[in-house]
Design an enzyme around this catalytic site. Structure first.
Site, PDB file in Angstrom:
ATOM      1  N   ALA A  66       0.872  -1.180   0.000  1.00 29.19           N
ATOM      2  CA  ALA A  66       0.000   0.000   0.000  1.00 29.19           C
ATOM      3  C   ALA A  66       0.905   1.225   0.000  1.00 29.19           C
ATOM      4  O   ALA A  66       2.071   1.157   0.395  1.00 29.19           O
ATOM      5  CB  ALA A  66      -0.893  -0.026   1.226  1.00 29.19           C
ATOM      6  N   GLY A 111       0.397  -5.043   1.023  1.00 29.77           N
ATOM      7  CA  GLY A 111      -0.819  -5.096   0.211  1.00 29.77           C
ATOM      8  C   GLY A 111      -0.587  -5.714  -1.158  1.00 29.77           C
ATOM      9  O   GLY A 111      -1.512  -6.265  -1.764  1.00 29.77           O
ATOM     10  N   GLU A 114      -0.771  -9.313  -0.592  1.00 30.14           N
ATOM     11  CA  GLU A 114      -2.187  -9.634  -0.347  1.00 30.14           C
ATOM     12  C   GLU A 114      -2.960  -9.696  -1.656  1.00 30.14           C
ATOM     13  O   GLU A 114      -3.836 -10.547  -1.838  1.00 30.14           O
ATOM     14  CB  GLU A 114      -2.792  -8.589   0.609  1.00 30.14           C
ATOM     15  CG  GLU A 114      -2.233  -8.757   2.016  1.00 30.14           C
ATOM     16  CD  GLU A 114      -2.698  -7.707   2.998  1.00 30.14           C
ATOM     17  OE1 GLU A 114      -2.503  -6.509   2.703  1.00 30.14           O
ATOM     18  OE2 GLU A 114      -3.241  -8.070   4.041  1.00 30.14           O
ATOM     19  N   GLU A 134       4.519  -4.939   7.175  1.00 30.26           N
ATOM     20  CA  GLU A 134       3.614  -4.066   7.951  1.00 30.26           C
ATOM     21  C   GLU A 134       4.103  -3.822   9.374  1.00 30.26           C
ATOM     22  O   GLU A 134       4.017  -2.702   9.878  1.00 30.26           O
ATOM     23  CB  GLU A 134       2.201  -4.679   8.001  1.00 30.26           C
ATOM     24  CG  GLU A 134       1.371  -4.424   6.762  1.00 30.26           C
ATOM     25  CD  GLU A 134       1.606  -5.449   5.660  1.00 30.26           C
ATOM     26  OE1 GLU A 134       2.624  -6.177   5.691  1.00 30.26           O
ATOM     27  OE2 GLU A 134       0.769  -5.520   4.757  1.00 30.26           O
TER      28      GLU A 134
HETATM   29  N1  DAK Z   1       4.530   3.314  -0.843  1.00 30.89           N
HETATM   30  C1  DAK Z   1       4.921   4.491  -1.389  1.00 30.89           C
HETATM   31  N2  DAK Z   1       6.057   4.653  -2.093  1.00 30.89           N
HETATM   32  C2  DAK Z   1       6.853   3.578  -2.235  1.00 30.89           C
HETATM   33  C3  DAK Z   1       6.507   2.308  -1.695  1.00 30.89           C
HETATM   34  C4  DAK Z   1       5.283   2.199  -0.971  1.00 30.89           C
HETATM   35  N3  DAK Z   1       4.836   1.030  -0.463  1.00 30.89           N
HETATM   36  N4  DAK Z   1       7.499   1.442  -2.008  1.00 30.89           N
HETATM   37  C5  DAK Z   1       8.403   2.133  -2.720  1.00 30.89           C
HETATM   38  N5  DAK Z   1       8.019   3.412  -2.869  1.00 30.89           N
HETATM   39  C6  DAK Z   1       8.723   4.478  -3.569  1.00 30.89           C
HETATM   40  C7  DAK Z   1       9.932   4.937  -2.770  1.00 30.89           C
HETATM   41  O1  DAK Z   1       9.566   5.859  -1.760  1.00 30.89           O
HETATM   42  C8  DAK Z   1      10.770   5.579  -3.871  1.00 30.89           C
HETATM   43  O2  DAK Z   1      10.236   6.861  -4.153  1.00 30.89           O
HETATM   44  P1  DAK Z   1      11.213   8.151  -4.335  1.00 30.89           P
HETATM   45  O3  DAK Z   1      12.038   8.216  -3.097  1.00 30.89           O
HETATM   46  O4  DAK Z   1      12.030   7.804  -5.562  1.00 30.89           O
HETATM   47  O5  DAK Z   1      10.269   9.292  -4.529  1.00 30.89           O
HETATM   48  C9  DAK Z   1      10.487   4.684  -5.078  1.00 30.89           C
HETATM   49  O6  DAK Z   1       9.282   4.003  -4.778  1.00 30.89           O
HETATM   50  C10 DAK Z   1      11.567   3.630  -5.299  1.00 30.89           C
HETATM   51  O7  DAK Z   1      11.767   2.939  -4.093  1.00 30.89           O
HETATM   52  P2  DAK Z   1      13.200   2.780  -3.379  1.00 30.89           P
HETATM   53  O8  DAK Z   1      14.115   3.888  -3.759  1.00 30.89           O
HETATM   54  O9  DAK Z   1      12.955   2.535  -1.936  1.00 30.89           O
HETATM   55  O10 DAK Z   1      13.723   1.443  -4.099  1.00 30.89           O
HETATM   56  P3  DAK Z   1      14.713   0.357  -3.495  1.00 30.89           P
HETATM   57  O11 DAK Z   1      15.068  -0.533  -4.625  1.00 30.89           O
HETATM   58  O12 DAK Z   1      15.816   0.991  -2.722  1.00 30.89           O
HETATM   59  O13 DAK Z   1      13.839  -0.475  -2.433  1.00 30.89           O
HETATM   60  C11 DAK Z   1      11.860  -1.630  -1.679  1.00 30.89           C
HETATM   61  C12 DAK Z   1      12.739  -1.211  -2.892  1.00 30.89           C
HETATM   62  C13 DAK Z   1      10.584  -2.268  -2.222  1.00 30.89           C
HETATM   63  C14 DAK Z   1      12.612  -2.628  -0.816  1.00 30.89           C
HETATM   64  C15 DAK Z   1      11.556  -0.354  -0.834  1.00 30.89           C
HETATM   65  O14 DAK Z   1      11.021   0.643  -1.716  1.00 30.89           O
HETATM   66  C16 DAK Z   1      10.554  -0.591   0.244  1.00 30.89           C
HETATM   67  O15 DAK Z   1      10.880  -1.114   1.338  1.00 30.89           O
HETATM   68  N6  DAK Z   1       9.308  -0.154   0.023  1.00 30.89           N
HETATM   69  C17 DAK Z   1       8.259  -0.204   1.037  1.00 30.89           C
HETATM   70  C18 DAK Z   1       7.738  -1.592   1.167  1.00 30.89           C
HETATM   71  C19 DAK Z   1       6.648  -1.700   2.231  1.00 30.89           C
HETATM   72  O16 DAK Z   1       6.885  -1.443   3.412  1.00 30.89           O
HETATM   73  N7  DAK Z   1       5.500  -2.087   1.769  1.00 30.89           N
HETATM   74  C20 DAK Z   1       4.398  -2.404   2.682  1.00 30.89           C
HETATM   75  C21 DAK Z   1       3.551  -1.240   2.846  1.00 30.89           C
HETATM   76  S1  DAK Z   1       2.373  -1.518   4.152  1.00 30.89           S
HETATM   77  C22 DAK Z   1      -5.018  -1.377   5.408  1.00 30.89           C
HETATM   78  C23 DAK Z   1      -4.831  -2.620   4.900  1.00 30.89           C
HETATM   79  C24 DAK Z   1      -3.630  -2.954   4.290  1.00 30.89           C
HETATM   80  C25 DAK Z   1      -2.616  -2.062   4.242  1.00 30.89           C
HETATM   81  C26 DAK Z   1      -2.799  -0.806   4.733  1.00 30.89           C
HETATM   82  C27 DAK Z   1      -3.999  -0.455   5.316  1.00 30.89           C
HETATM   83  N8  DAK Z   1      -6.238  -1.037   6.061  1.00 30.89           N
HETATM   84  C28 DAK Z   1      -7.184  -2.095   6.371  1.00 30.89           C
HETATM   85  C29 DAK Z   1      -6.519   0.299   6.401  1.00 30.89           C
HETATM   86  C30 DAK Z   1      -1.356  -2.434   3.637  1.00 30.89           C
HETATM   87  C31 DAK Z   1      -0.194  -1.978   4.108  1.00 30.89           C
HETATM   88  C32 DAK Z   1       1.048  -2.152   3.367  1.00 30.89           C
HETATM   89  O17 DAK Z   1       1.126  -2.684   2.289  1.00 30.89           O
END
Ligand code: DAK
Length: 260
Positions: A66, A111, A114, A134
């Protein structure tokens, strides 16, 4: 319908839905989720589409979760609405009358994983990385991940993946039964298309009812599941597909299914 963040192509019974927001590694924000919901709704109604493939644009990510930047400033109401929207997408995939294959071409996180788990099965690139980060953000999976993962790979492996927030590589995902098959990155879409085309060529209603029986049967006792299966099986004998499939076998020709 035109989408800002999706590419939809459909040919020969197979539709490919590509999530295309590379600046955020295809992260799911409210707009992207809304578009996926609309697109899947339309693809489900389109009788020419017999199977759907969901993938991410580029070679780095399927969906990196997400959108953290959007979620960071949400209030409780917005968080609730966002959660409902995501859950609607996941439930829609399960309720679609046609199979949906996830072609995981890179990071499938939070997400994003998921979304892949909501699909009927997953093929993954050998370079894919999967996980539930998460807990590193102070939250937990909320688009059905705790339920779908534990049902698919068992509670102990699901616990390890979700409690640590660590990613696993594609090999481990295969060994754990999270993905059906690993494919070289450049061959992933060809593999998904080949399988989707095979599904598109068999009896549409048989596939649809089998999907229904498997998904709903998992929530029933075995005896109720058998009864449910028998009812759907019986209904197929009132369809053109069943008549055509069996007549074609007897006539030694290829069946031409109408999906009716
Ligand atoms: N959201 C927003 N931007 C993201 C992103 C994300 N999930 N993942 C990557 N990006 C963006 C980065 O911020 C970066 O943007 P700029 O800095 O260039 O502006 C760009 O994509 C490239 O990413 P990186 O520079 O970080 O690339 P790397 O190769 O260094 O790293 C990575 C890749 C995938 C390991 C890293 O980007 C990363 O850790 N990303 C976050 C992964 C993450 O934590 N995903 C889980 C999100 S939590 C809900 C139900 C479900 C959910 C929420 C609410 N409710 C019931 C209300 C779900 C939650 C989730 O999914």
């Amino acid at each position: 319908m035109e989408f800002k963040n999706l590419i939809i192509e459909a040919a020969h019974g197979v539709a490919v839905l590509t999530i295309n927001s590379p600046k955020t590694l295809n992260a799911l924000n409210s707009e992207v989720l809304g578009e996926i919901e609309c697109a899947l709704f339309e693809l489900n109604l389109d009788e020419a589409v017999k199977a759907v493939i969901v993938t991410g644009a580029g070679d780095k990510a399927f969906v990196a979760g997400a959108d953290i930047k959007e979620m960071a400033s949400m209030n409780a109401y917005q968080g609730h609405q966002f959660g409902l929207k995501g859950q609607r997408v996941m439930m829609l995939i399960e309720k679609m009358t046609k199979p949906v294959i996830a072609a995981v071409n890179g990071y499938a996180l939070g997400g994003g994983l998921e979304l892949a788990l909501a699909c009927d099965f997953i093929y993954a690139s050998s370079k894919a990385k999967l996980g539930f980060p998460e807990v590193t953000l102070g939250i937990m999976p909320g688009f059905g991940g705790t339920q779908n993962l534990a049902r698919l790979i068992g509670p102990n492996r699901a616990n390890e993946l979700i409690f640590t927030g660590k990613m696993i590589d594609a090999e481990k995902a295969l060994a754990w039964g999270l993905v059906n098959e690993l494919v070289a990155p450049e061959e992933l879409m060809a593999k998904a298309r080949e399988t989707a085309a095979a599904i598109a060529g068999v009896g549409t209603l048989g596939v649809s009812y089998a999907k229904n029986a498997i998904a709903n049967g998992l929530n029933m006792t075995k005896e109720d599941g058998f009864r449910y299966e028998a009812s759907l099986f019986g209904v197929l004998f009132a369809t053109e597909d069943q008549k055509e499939g069996m007549a074609a076998f007897v006539d030694k020709r290829k069946a031409a299914f109408s999906g009716k």
